[in-house]
Design an enzyme around this catalytic site. Structure first.
Site, short mmCIF file in Angstrom:
data_model
loop_
_atom_site.label_atom_id
_atom_site.label_comp_id
_atom_site.label_asym_id
_atom_site.label_seq_id
_atom_site.Cartn_x
_atom_site.Cartn_y
_atom_site.Cartn_z
N HIS A 145 0.45 -11.96 1.42
CA HIS A 145 -0.14 -11.39 0.48
C HIS A 145 -0.85 -11.99 -0.67
O HIS A 145 0.37 -11.98 -2.10
CB HIS A 145 -0.02 -9.53 0.40
CG HIS A 145 -0.77 -8.52 0.26
ND1 HIS A 145 -0.31 -7.46 0.36
CD2 HIS A 145 -2.66 -8.56 -0.08
CE1 HIS A 145 -1.21 -6.75 -0.03
NE2 HIS A 145 -2.76 -7.48 -0.42
N TYR A 162 1.00 -1.63 -0.30
CA TYR A 162 -0.32 -0.38 -0.56
C TYR A 162 0.75 1.69 -0.21
O TYR A 162 1.55 2.06 1.35
CB TYR A 162 -1.20 0.16 1.44
CG TYR A 162 -2.07 -1.09 1.49
CD1 TYR A 162 -2.51 -1.61 0.21
CD2 TYR A 162 -2.58 -1.20 2.48
CE1 TYR A 162 -2.87 -3.08 0.59
CE2 TYR A 162 -3.40 -2.39 2.37
CZ TYR A 162 -4.01 -3.73 1.80
OH TYR A 162 -4.32 -3.96 1.76
#
Length: 320
Positions: free
Chosen positions: A137, A51
């Protein structure tokens, strides 16, 4: 199955937006968003190196350093290392929807050393010495077989060593989630967009696997990329980061009609739906505006009559 105990608050904040997802925020604007979440009672925060190329972790960590450590739960993710981008030309990371300079690049690394480096580097960016939960992830975007052979065992070793708390996987792909639950020793998984008021493919394979293995669930992307975020969706709303297919729109109109008949706000139902299954511990919501954060907290607490859920189930819009 692991006996790791982690109590996750039911409402979480997903910190991709403070990593400049879709639009740039100043440090002060990002802080105001996090302030609104804390003041609204949010005590679970989720982030990732992905992010904003580390910006989300840095901003979230700076904020959480001002809070008592035992009063919140923190999760981040592993699998992508951040390394200098040799092709940096002054551009932005907009190919990944983040408005940050692409001075760094993401490098997949599912090795034991790579997973350990990922977590240590996350701790440095966060400025915190404890991470309560680490998700692998999007392993299917790299190599799910390698994840099962290497990355998950590396996370298990780190958990056993006490270097991290609980471990899990975060993904938008039901098949990858189900295999990970069945073949690795996971505590919590994050289902992104696959168990929502609008569609529940994870109910067929992922949730049964979680029940069998004693694995908890955190639901993310419960608005299906914004489609369920307003009481009255429009035809040009975003769905899965694109347009809305005709069959999905038709299904949504049936849900909206039942919302109207029971005087239930569509976003409130979207937030609360995943929590109706006992395997779901929390719902994580993202936002880039303080007022939206506060509104989401109110919607999460809104009263919804049981008759509403029963009618949705009777119309085969949610599992009975």
């Amino acid at each position: 199955m692991s006996q790791t105990e982690l109590r996750i608050p039911a409402l979480g904040y997903g910190a991709a937006n403070v990593g400049n997802l879709f639009r740039e925020l100043t440090d002060d604007e990002a802080w105001a968003v996090l302030d609104a979440a804390w003041d609204s009672g949010v005590r679970y925060y989720d982030t990732a190196p992905h992010y904003g190329l580390g910006l989300s972790e840095r901003r979230l960590g700076a904020f959480l350093q001002t809070k008592p450590r035992d009063e919140f739960v923190l999760s981040t993710k592993a699998g992508r290392l951040l390394r200098p981008n040799p092709e940096f030309d002054g551009g932005l990371d907009t190919d990944n929807d983040f408005f940050v300079p692409n001075t760094l690049q993401r490098v997949w690394d599912f090795s034991d050393a790579g997973i350990r480096s990922s977590i240590e580097e996350s701790k440095e960016r966060l400025g915190l010495d404890r991470i309560d939960l680490v998700y692998l992830h999007d392993p299917e975007r790299n190599d799910l077989e390698l994840a099962l052979e290497s990355a998950f065992p590396a996370l298990e070793r780190l958990r056993n060593e006490g270097a991290i708390g609980a471990i899990g996987v975060g993904s938008m792909v039901s098949e990858a989630l189900a295999r990970s639950v069945r073949e690795a020793d996971l505590d919590i998984i994050m289902i992104a967009g696959r168990y929502t008021l609008l569609e529940q493919p994870a109910a067929a394979d992922v949730l049964p696997a979680c029940r069998e293995r004693g694995t908890g669930v955190v639901a993310a992307s419960v608005f299906n990329s914004g489609l369920l975020a307003k009481a009255e969706p429009t035809r040009d709303s975003r769905y899965e980061y694109g347009g809305v297919p005709e069959d999905v729109w038709d299904r949504l109109q049936k849900i909206v009609a039942i919302c109207r008949s029971h005087d239930v706000a569509l976003p409130a139902a979207a937030i609360q739906f995943p929590l109706r299954d006992e395997v779901t511990h929390a719902v994580v919501l993202g936002s880039s505006r303080p007022e939206q954060v506060r509104q989401n907290a109110e919607l999460a607490a809104a009263a919804i009559p049981e008759a509403f859920w029963l009618e949705l189930a009777a119309e085969d819009l949610i599992p009975a």
